[in-house]
Design an enzyme around this catalytic site. Sequence first.
Site, PDB file in Angstrom:
ATOM      1  N   GLU A 155     -54.521   1.098  40.168  1.00 55.16           N
ATOM      2  CA  GLU A 155     -54.082   1.010  38.781  1.00 55.16           C
ATOM      3  C   GLU A 155     -53.468  -0.339  38.609  1.00 55.16           C
ATOM      4  O   GLU A 155     -52.225  -0.209  38.742  1.00 55.16           O
ATOM      5  CB  GLU A 155     -53.497   2.165  38.189  1.00 55.16           C
ATOM      6  CG  GLU A 155     -54.096   3.426  38.268  1.00 55.16           C
ATOM      7  CD  GLU A 155     -55.332   3.529  37.270  1.00 55.16           C
ATOM      8  OE1 GLU A 155     -55.604   2.555  36.454  1.00 55.16           O
ATOM      9  OE2 GLU A 155     -56.306   4.503  37.521  1.00 55.16           O
ATOM     10  N   CYS A 171     -49.319  -2.102  30.778  1.00 53.51           N
ATOM     11  CA  CYS A 171     -50.491  -2.684  31.642  1.00 53.51           C
ATOM     12  C   CYS A 171     -51.784  -2.828  30.402  1.00 53.51           C
ATOM     13  O   CYS A 171     -52.469  -3.551  30.561  1.00 53.51           O
ATOM     14  CB  CYS A 171     -51.242  -1.884  32.771  1.00 53.51           C
ATOM     15  SG  CYS A 171     -51.154  -0.195  32.486  1.00 53.51           S
TER      16      CYS A 171
HETATM   17  P1  NAD Z   1     -45.532  -4.532  41.874  1.00 54.84           P
HETATM   18  O1  NAD Z   1     -46.966  -4.679  42.520  1.00 54.84           O
HETATM   19  O2  NAD Z   1     -44.473  -5.455  42.297  1.00 54.84           O
HETATM   20  O3  NAD Z   1     -44.742  -3.125  42.335  1.00 54.84           O
HETATM   21  C1  NAD Z   1     -45.298  -1.863  42.375  1.00 54.84           C
HETATM   22  C2  NAD Z   1     -44.851  -0.902  43.435  1.00 54.84           C
HETATM   23  O4  NAD Z   1     -45.438  -1.275  44.665  1.00 54.84           O
HETATM   24  C3  NAD Z   1     -43.169  -0.870  43.715  1.00 54.84           C
HETATM   25  O5  NAD Z   1     -43.032   0.401  44.118  1.00 54.84           O
HETATM   26  C4  NAD Z   1     -43.161  -1.864  44.902  1.00 54.84           C
HETATM   27  O6  NAD Z   1     -42.187  -1.501  45.734  1.00 54.84           O
HETATM   28  C5  NAD Z   1     -44.289  -1.472  45.599  1.00 54.84           C
HETATM   29  N1  NAD Z   1     -44.770  -2.761  46.602  1.00 54.84           N
HETATM   30  C6  NAD Z   1     -44.346  -3.846  46.580  1.00 54.84           C
HETATM   31  N2  NAD Z   1     -45.103  -4.419  47.665  1.00 54.84           N
HETATM   32  C7  NAD Z   1     -45.628  -3.402  48.364  1.00 54.84           C
HETATM   33  C8  NAD Z   1     -46.611  -3.505  49.617  1.00 54.84           C
HETATM   34  N3  NAD Z   1     -46.555  -5.031  50.153  1.00 54.84           N
HETATM   35  N4  NAD Z   1     -47.044  -2.340  49.761  1.00 54.84           N
HETATM   36  C9  NAD Z   1     -46.808  -1.354  49.365  1.00 54.84           C
HETATM   37  N5  NAD Z   1     -46.207  -1.140  48.032  1.00 54.84           N
HETATM   38  C10 NAD Z   1     -45.571  -2.367  47.808  1.00 54.84           C
HETATM   39  O7  NAD Z   1     -45.584  -4.068  40.455  1.00 54.84           O
HETATM   40  P2  NAD Z   1     -44.483  -4.044  39.324  1.00 54.84           P
HETATM   41  O8  NAD Z   1     -43.881  -5.464  38.963  1.00 54.84           O
HETATM   42  O9  NAD Z   1     -43.428  -2.827  39.635  1.00 54.84           O
HETATM   43  O10 NAD Z   1     -45.220  -3.509  37.681  1.00 54.84           O
HETATM   44  C11 NAD Z   1     -45.824  -4.225  37.133  1.00 54.84           C
HETATM   45  C12 NAD Z   1     -47.308  -4.580  37.314  1.00 54.84           C
HETATM   46  O11 NAD Z   1     -48.005  -2.911  37.262  1.00 54.84           O
HETATM   47  C13 NAD Z   1     -48.159  -5.103  36.301  1.00 54.84           C
HETATM   48  O12 NAD Z   1     -49.154  -5.839  36.706  1.00 54.84           O
HETATM   49  C14 NAD Z   1     -48.988  -3.900  35.454  1.00 54.84           C
HETATM   50  O13 NAD Z   1     -49.949  -4.423  34.752  1.00 54.84           O
HETATM   51  C15 NAD Z   1     -49.027  -2.879  36.272  1.00 54.84           C
HETATM   52  N6  NAD Z   1     -49.260  -1.682  35.728  1.00 54.84           N
HETATM   53  C16 NAD Z   1     -50.243  -1.083  35.832  1.00 54.84           C
HETATM   54  C17 NAD Z   1     -50.691   0.134  35.237  1.00 54.84           C
HETATM   55  C18 NAD Z   1     -52.080   0.508  35.267  1.00 54.84           C
HETATM   56  O14 NAD Z   1     -52.122   1.978  35.166  1.00 54.84           O
HETATM   57  N7  NAD Z   1     -53.116  -0.175  35.614  1.00 54.84           N
HETATM   58  C19 NAD Z   1     -49.582   0.870  34.613  1.00 54.84           C
HETATM   59  C20 NAD Z   1     -48.375   0.157  34.711  1.00 54.84           C
HETATM   60  C21 NAD Z   1     -48.158  -0.992  35.257  1.00 54.84           C
END
Ligand code: NAD
Length: 498
Positions: free
Chosen positions: A213, A247
């Site tokens: 997502e 998002c």
């Molecule tokens: P992010 O990708 O930076 O981090 C999300 C999670 O991934 C965190 O828990 C982080 O610690 C973890 N993470 C980071 N690097 C990783 C790796 N290499 N391997 C595994 N896990 C890792 O995202 P964010 O900044 O926390 O959130 C914002 C983003 O989330 C925006 O792009 C937003 O659109 C998206 N989002 C999508 C939805 C959806 O349902 N489509 C909902 C909410 C947010």
Amino acid sequence: MNTRIDATAILTDARQVAQALREVPLAARVKELRRLLAKLRDQREEVIDRIVAETGKSRTDALVSEVMGTLDYLHWLAGAAPGALCEQRVSTPLALFGKKSRIWHEPLGVVLVITPWNYPLHIALTTIATAFVAGNAVLLKPSEHTPLAGLFEELVADLPWLSQALTVVQGDGSCAQALIEARPDKICFTGSTRTGRRILAQAAPLLIPVELELGGKDAMLVFDDVDLGRTTAGALWGALTNGGQSCTAVERLYVQRGIYDEMVSRLRSGIDALVVNSGDEGDADIGAMTTGFQCDIVERHLDDARAKGAVVHGGGRVSGTHMLRPALVTGMTDDMLLMQEETFGPVLPVLPFTDEADAIRLANNSRFGLSASVWSKDLTRARRVAAALNAGAVSINNVMLTEGNPALPFGGVGESGYGRTKGVQGLLGMTRSKAVLIDKQSRKIEANWFPYTRRKYQLFGELVRGLFGHGLGALIRFARAGITLENTAQKPRQPEDK
Ligand code: NAD
């Protein structure tokens, strides 16, 4: 934060719980969901305090989108799970007459849930509940920016099974990577497209199924027959709720040319009237941004737009805080960051379109495809446009509303990811379908078993002609060939069958 964790030990423990959960009846798991719902409902003010303290979001955003949205989902899930997860009967073809076919929806084992910081309660708890009710053990790796430390454990503390099924592992991305390396049975990731790609690359050689997502750049399309007051209010909320850190926030507003100037003027007054504050009592429209780095991204997008000729109305940081004033932007061109990347902040870019084909072309001109909305009195047109949009969800005459109904699946297309959470589709995504075919115990030898003979070959030919032919003649041919085949199959190979 570079947390060192023993991922192998965590997975081993979770696997044991997953094994034990196989003996726990669905009714008992559903009962725990209802108790979780009651606890969250009763403790909502404390939970909101925690969310506001870690995210800075407005109190109403914390109540409505985080707590109420989660309660709504738990309520739906508790009601829908028994019907969705029970043994499913499916039809059995005529050629397998007398047998029964069933699908069992079995748990996957251990589901790893990796969540972002923008809705730290809602995304985590709804995914945990879905995985658990389907019979899985769950590992939650929350965002390091909004760990809500101890909150999830506290919410499930009185629930004998869910408290065992859930393990919260705090840490940064490296911690999630270690958990993936220990091979969970599924990864449910919500976050940025960049991280989604990394997770998929890590999971691929391990053959772990991944649900992604990811980000969005959602379009809102407004035709010239709408009620302008309601549509303007909808656009402001859709773009700016949760400070635009959703998002599915409206990141591109396209308005038909005939009403464009009037709508821009209304949006301008509307944006000026919004209250920005953090730590409010429920009376601020927009809270603070959750992280400093997201403030920087938003400001960079606005600076880039200004430098390339756009007009920015509003905007700017409340000094010494993470609060950003909302901005309305006009005069965009395709090369601006604002049009190409997810902004994820309180910014509303507005552009004109000429006709239906133009609106569809502009909306689909994005590598993302999470959700969208279409606004028009003409529902036939609105449905036609909705069908033409590359998006996982479309609201008609409303905004961000598909996700308000837990019975609807949620997920994107393109760089917004794939897989579906929520709805029955999301629930079944936490299961593995086992196909079961039940026959009676008897002495009967099946016609398609050995020995193969020329006689049986000829009869099977007749059977095929009858089975896939038309009319009464075909049916009679099928029945005759079927009965003869059955009789022939019970006899050993005859010398003339060689
Ligand atoms: P992010 O990708 O930076 O981090 C999300 C999670 O991934 C965190 O828990 C982080 O610690 C973890 N993470 C980071 N690097 C990783 C790796 N290499 N391997 C595994 N896990 C890792 O995202 P964010 O900044 O926390 O959130 C914002 C983003 O989330 C925006 O792009 C937003 O659109 C998206 N989002 C999508 C939805 C959806 O349902 N489509 C909902 C909410 C947010």
